[in-house]
Write a protein that holds these residues in place. Structure first.
Motif, PDB file in Angstrom:
ATOM      1  N   LEU A  23      21.434 -67.958 -98.025  1.00 38.68           N
ATOM      2  CA  LEU A  23      21.886 -68.427 -96.706  1.00 38.68           C
ATOM      3  C   LEU A  23      22.902 -67.442 -96.142  1.00 38.68           C
ATOM      4  CD1 LEU A  23      21.981 -70.941 -94.658  1.00 38.68           C
ATOM      5  CD2 LEU A  23      24.180 -71.448 -95.762  1.00 38.68           C
ATOM      6  N   GLY A  24      22.669 -66.959 -94.919  1.00 39.44           N
ATOM      7  CA  GLY A  24      23.667 -66.158 -94.209  1.00 39.44           C
ATOM      8  C   GLY A  24      24.584 -67.081 -93.435  1.00 39.44           C
ATOM      9  N   VAL A  25      25.875 -66.730 -93.366  1.00 36.25           N
ATOM     10  CA  VAL A  25      26.824 -67.637 -92.693  1.00 36.25           C
ATOM     11  C   VAL A  25      27.599 -66.943 -91.571  1.00 36.25           C
ATOM     12  CG1 VAL A  25      26.977 -69.205 -94.677  1.00 36.25           C
ATOM     13  CG2 VAL A  25      28.634 -67.343 -94.481  1.00 36.25           C
ATOM     14  N   PHE A  26      26.951 -65.983 -90.938  1.00 39.41           N
ATOM     15  CA  PHE A  26      27.540 -65.310 -89.771  1.00 39.41           C
ATOM     16  C   PHE A  26      27.468 -66.260 -88.566  1.00 39.41           C
ATOM     17  CE2 PHE A  26      26.642 -61.795 -86.430  1.00 39.41           C
ATOM     18  CZ  PHE A  26      27.983 -61.609 -86.168  1.00 39.41           C
ATOM     19  N   ILE A  49      24.710 -67.213-101.302  1.00 39.60           N
ATOM     20  CA  ILE A  49      25.366 -67.294 -99.999  1.00 39.60           C
ATOM     21  C   ILE A  49      25.863 -65.900 -99.622  1.00 39.60           C
ATOM     22  CG2 ILE A  49      27.232 -68.388 -98.659  1.00 39.60           C
ATOM     23  CD1 ILE A  49      25.214 -70.441 -99.839  1.00 39.60           C
ATOM     24  N   ASP A  50      25.553 -65.499 -98.383  1.00 44.27           N
ATOM     25  CA  ASP A  50      25.999 -64.193 -97.883  1.00 44.27           C
ATOM     26  C   ASP A  50      27.077 -64.398 -96.812  1.00 44.27           C
ATOM     27  OD1 ASP A  50      25.336 -61.126 -97.492  1.00 44.27           O
ATOM     28  OD2 ASP A  50      25.549 -61.989 -95.493  1.00 44.27           O
ATOM     29  N   THR A  51      28.322 -64.050 -97.182  1.00 46.56           N
ATOM     30  CA  THR A  51      29.415 -64.164 -96.229  1.00 46.56           C
ATOM     31  C   THR A  51      30.046 -62.780 -96.046  1.00 46.56           C
ATOM     32  OG1 THR A  51      31.472 -65.344 -95.710  1.00 46.56           O
ATOM     33  CG2 THR A  51      31.040 -64.950 -98.029  1.00 46.56           C
ATOM     34  N   THR A  79      29.870 -60.970-100.554  1.00 46.99           N
ATOM     35  CA  THR A  79      30.787 -60.843 -99.436  1.00 46.99           C
ATOM     36  C   THR A  79      30.984 -59.353 -99.129  1.00 46.99           C
ATOM     37  OG1 THR A  79      32.802 -61.656 -98.385  1.00 46.99           O
ATOM     38  CG2 THR A  79      33.000 -60.979-100.697  1.00 46.99           C
ATOM     39  N   LYS A  80      31.733 -59.089 -98.044  1.00 42.41           N
ATOM     40  CA  LYS A  80      31.785 -57.696 -97.555  1.00 42.41           C
ATOM     41  C   LYS A  80      33.194 -57.268 -97.184  1.00 42.41           C
ATOM     42  CE  LYS A  80      27.355 -58.849 -95.446  1.00 42.41           C
ATOM     43  NZ  LYS A  80      27.544 -60.223 -94.955  1.00 42.41           N
ATOM     44  N   LEU A  81      33.452 -56.002 -97.441  1.00 40.48           N
ATOM     45  CA  LEU A  81      34.700 -55.366 -97.027  1.00 40.48           C
ATOM     46  C   LEU A  81      34.600 -55.090 -95.529  1.00 40.48           C
ATOM     47  CD1 LEU A  81      37.351 -53.765 -97.917  1.00 40.48           C
ATOM     48  CD2 LEU A  81      35.868 -51.751 -97.894  1.00 40.48           C
ATOM     49  N   ASN A 166      21.366 -52.084-100.058  1.00 39.78           N
ATOM     50  CA  ASN A 166      21.749 -51.683 -98.698  1.00 39.78           C
ATOM     51  C   ASN A 166      21.304 -52.820 -97.785  1.00 39.78           C
ATOM     52  OD1 ASN A 166      22.583 -50.219 -96.445  1.00 39.78           O
ATOM     53  ND2 ASN A 166      20.753 -48.925 -96.384  1.00 39.78           N
ATOM     54  N   GLN A 167      22.286 -53.515 -97.212  1.00 38.17           N
ATOM     55  CA  GLN A 167      21.952 -54.650 -96.332  1.00 38.17           C
ATOM     56  C   GLN A 167      21.832 -54.141 -94.899  1.00 38.17           C
ATOM     57  OE1 GLN A 167      24.302 -58.328 -94.544  1.00 38.17           O
ATOM     58  NE2 GLN A 167      23.962 -58.689 -96.725  1.00 38.17           N
ATOM     59  N   VAL A 168      20.640 -54.264 -94.338  1.00 40.81           N
ATOM     60  CA  VAL A 168      20.373 -53.733 -92.987  1.00 40.81           C
ATOM     61  C   VAL A 168      19.523 -54.741 -92.219  1.00 40.81           C
ATOM     62  CG1 VAL A 168      20.455 -51.313 -93.723  1.00 40.81           C
ATOM     63  CG2 VAL A 168      18.273 -52.518 -93.774  1.00 40.81           C
ATOM     64  N   SER A 194      19.439 -60.679 -90.409  1.00 40.51           N
ATOM     65  CA  SER A 194      18.779 -61.090 -89.158  1.00 40.51           C
ATOM     66  C   SER A 194      17.248 -61.114 -89.302  1.00 40.51           C
ATOM     67  CB  SER A 194      19.197 -60.181 -88.001  1.00 40.51           C
ATOM     68  OG  SER A 194      20.603 -60.141 -87.864  1.00 40.51           O
ATOM     69  N   PRO A 195      16.728 -61.818 -90.315  1.00 37.70           N
ATOM     70  CA  PRO A 195      15.263 -61.876 -90.484  1.00 37.70           C
ATOM     71  C   PRO A 195      14.565 -62.545 -89.307  1.00 37.70           C
ATOM     72  CG  PRO A 195      16.358 -63.456 -91.927  1.00 37.70           C
ATOM     73  CD  PRO A 195      17.439 -62.590 -91.358  1.00 37.70           C
ATOM     74  N   LEU A 196      15.348 -63.304 -88.510  1.00 36.66           N
ATOM     75  CA  LEU A 196      14.783 -63.951 -87.309  1.00 36.66           C
ATOM     76  C   LEU A 196      15.241 -63.222 -86.056  1.00 36.66           C
ATOM     77  CD1 LEU A 196      15.566 -67.627 -88.424  1.00 36.66           C
ATOM     78  CD2 LEU A 196      13.368 -66.433 -88.588  1.00 36.66           C
ATOM     79  N   ALA A 197      15.720 -61.972 -86.227  1.00 35.51           N
ATOM     80  CA  ALA A 197      16.264 -61.215 -85.099  1.00 35.51           C
ATOM     81  C   ALA A 197      17.281 -62.072 -84.325  1.00 35.51           C
ATOM     82  CB  ALA A 197      15.156 -60.684 -84.187  1.00 35.51           C
ATOM     83  N   ARG A 198      18.139 -62.732 -85.110  1.00 33.06           N
ATOM     84  CA  ARG A 198      19.192 -63.613 -84.561  1.00 33.06           C
ATOM     85  C   ARG A 198      18.627 -64.763 -83.734  1.00 33.06           C
ATOM     86  NH1 ARG A 198      24.716 -60.020 -83.919  1.00 33.06           N
ATOM     87  NH2 ARG A 198      24.252 -58.752 -85.749  1.00 33.06           N
ATOM     88  N   GLY A 199      17.402 -65.136 -84.011  1.00 36.77           N
ATOM     89  CA  GLY A 199      16.784 -66.236 -83.266  1.00 36.77           C
ATOM     90  C   GLY A 199      16.131 -65.783 -81.969  1.00 36.77           C
ATOM     91  N   THR A 233      16.441 -61.759 -98.752  1.00 37.38           N
ATOM     92  CA  THR A 233      16.321 -62.286 -97.384  1.00 37.38           C
ATOM     93  C   THR A 233      17.295 -63.436 -97.177  1.00 37.38           C
ATOM     94  OG1 THR A 233      13.999 -61.631 -97.504  1.00 37.38           O
ATOM     95  CG2 THR A 233      14.586 -63.136 -95.737  1.00 37.38           C
ATOM     96  N   ILE A 234      18.096 -63.342 -96.086  1.00 41.06           N
ATOM     97  CA  ILE A 234      19.236 -64.267 -95.933  1.00 41.06           C
ATOM     98  C   ILE A 234      19.325 -64.876 -94.523  1.00 41.06           C
ATOM     99  CG2 ILE A 234      20.688 -63.328 -97.781  1.00 41.06           C
ATOM    100  CD1 ILE A 234      22.026 -61.539 -95.549  1.00 41.06           C
ATOM    101  N   PRO A 235      18.330 -65.692 -94.121  1.00 38.37           N
ATOM    102  CA  PRO A 235      18.406 -66.300 -92.792  1.00 38.37           C
ATOM    103  C   PRO A 235      19.621 -67.220 -92.659  1.00 38.37           C
ATOM    104  CG  PRO A 235      16.732 -67.387 -94.123  1.00 38.37           C
ATOM    105  CD  PRO A 235      17.178 -66.188 -94.905  1.00 38.37           C
ATOM    106  N   LYS A 236      20.141 -67.274 -91.442  1.00 40.04           N
ATOM    107  CA  LYS A 236      21.272 -68.165 -91.133  1.00 40.04           C
ATOM    108  C   LYS A 236      20.782 -69.401 -90.389  1.00 40.04           C
ATOM    109  CE  LYS A 236      24.331 -69.815 -87.963  1.00 40.04           C
ATOM    110  NZ  LYS A 236      24.097 -70.445 -86.663  1.00 40.04           N
ATOM    111  N   SER A 237      21.272 -70.559 -90.780  1.00 44.37           N
ATOM    112  CA  SER A 237      21.154 -71.733 -89.908  1.00 44.37           C
ATOM    113  C   SER A 237      22.303 -72.676 -90.232  1.00 44.37           C
ATOM    114  CB  SER A 237      19.819 -72.459 -90.095  1.00 44.37           C
ATOM    115  OG  SER A 237      19.804 -73.575 -89.203  1.00 44.37           O
ATOM    116  N   SER A 238      22.746 -73.371 -89.188  1.00 40.90           N
ATOM    117  CA  SER A 238      23.780 -74.398 -89.384  1.00 40.90           C
ATOM    118  C   SER A 238      23.159 -75.785 -89.352  1.00 40.90           C
ATOM    119  CB  SER A 238      24.826 -74.316 -88.265  1.00 40.90           C
ATOM    120  OG  SER A 238      25.367 -73.032 -88.200  1.00 40.90           O
TER     121      SER A 238
END
Ligand SMILES: NC(=O)c1ccc[n+]([C@@H]2O[C@H](COP(=O)([O-])OP(=O)(O)OC[C@H]3O[C@@H](n4cnc5c(N)ncnc54)[C@H](OP(=O)(O)O)[C@@H]3O)[C@@H](O)[C@H]2O)c1
Length: 278
Positions: A23-26, A49-51, A79-81, A166-168, A194-199, A233-238
């Motif tokens: 799960l992406g949490v952006f 979880i990808d934060t 997580t990321k720097l 490499n996360q791209v 952004s596997p859904l191109a941000r929706g 693969t890390i799609p985001k949804s709330s």
């Protein structure tokens, strides 16, 4: 999926198992949104979880994990720097410790440099700091994000351990074969954000038609395409129902429509693209 870090002598070090789906949490900016989404995801069966520090919700990820009562070892946290913090060796150490504190955990599974440090002079000392965090056991694996082929190639001169990931941005509309190969040549796995191109592309009529043929949802087609291409693969949804829908992508067989999905390529960048920066 197994990840590891290639050394100058061709060895693979610090091997670690990463769940290929998470799960992406952006862009979970409302207070409590990230925590409730992570809890819904853990309940649904997500284990990754990808934060990022930049998302300002590492503390909510930590709270959700504690509240879920799940064993830390059964979960994988990326997580990321933050880019603005990627200025030197000491800064990496300081911010890694801060992320451990915010996440309220003894270790981070995967720590990424969020984007190539803006000052090219900072890239080597930042990576050395990442390697120090790895050697200390504060993080189980290290990687990069938004690194282009030239950034990866330059790492060969200063990295004792090449990145494990490499996360791209990667999705049916942005398949990046050159970047994919450069990542694999560096010994790293591609992690598709952004596997859904941000929706932006979920209502694309061509995607909708493919989904109808396959008997699944459009989002599931895009997510499974990234997954079947070999990406973490890390799609985001709330939304709890979409969190479940997205995980169920893994059950969908898209093989009969692979050519049609590949034909959606249109070099579409949905967010930012530091991979081409000098
Ligand atoms: N390293 C980087 O620079 C970077 C950049 C961007 C993203 N990322 C990471 O990658 C993760 C995913 O990327 P992303 O958040 O940019 O975008 P994404 O996952 O491609 O798309 C998220 C958007 O799609 C919607 N959505 C989710 N599931 C859906 C479904 N089943 N049907 C229809 N719409 C759906 C979401 O809305 P709802 O929430 O309302 O469902 C949200 O608006 C991020 O959360 C972050 O962890 C990293």
């Amino acid at each position: 999926m197994r990840i590891s870090h290639s050394t100058q002598t061709g060895e693979e070090k610090f091997e670690h198992e990463i769940p290929q789906f998470g799960l992406g949490v952006f862009l979970m900016s409302q207070e409590g949104e990230c925590k409730s989404s992570v809890l819904a995801a853990l309940e649904a069966g997500y284990t990754h979880i990808d934060t990022a520090r930049a998302y300002n919700n590492e503390h909510e990820v930590g709270e959700a994990i504690k509240e879920s009562g799940m064993d830390r070892d059964s979960l994988f946290i990326t997580t990321k720097l933050r880019r603005m913090h990627a200025t030197g060796y000491e800064e990496v150490i300081e911010h890694c410790k801060k992320s451990l504190e915010l996440l309220d955990t003894d270790y981070i599974d995967l720590y990424l440099v969020h984007a190539p440090p803006e000052d090219p002079e900072h890239r080597a000392p930042v990576w050395k700091g990442m390697e120090y965090c790895l050697e200390q056991g504060w993080v189980k694996s290290i990687g990069v994000s938004n690194y282009g082929p030239a950034h990866l190639e330059a790492m060969r001169d200063y990295a004792s351990y090449m990145p494990s990931v490499n996360q791209v941005e990667f999705n049916p509309w942005l398949q990046r074969p050159h970047l994919f190969k450069a990542t694999e040549d560096a010994g790293a796995k591609v992690m598709a954000y952004s596997p859904l191109a941000r929706g932006h592309k979920v209502d694309d009529p061509e995607l909708v038609a493919i989904a109808e043929k396959l008997g699944c949802t459009p989002a599931q087609v895009a997510i499974k395409f990234c997954y079947d291409s070999g990406c973490i693969t890390i799609p985001k949804s709330s939304r709890p129902e979409r969190i479940v829908e997205n995980l169920a992508s893994l059950e969908v067989d898209i093989s009969s429509e692979m050519e049609a999905i590949k034909a959606l390529e249109c070099d579409y960048i949905s967010g930012w693209d530091p991979t081409t920066e000098p």
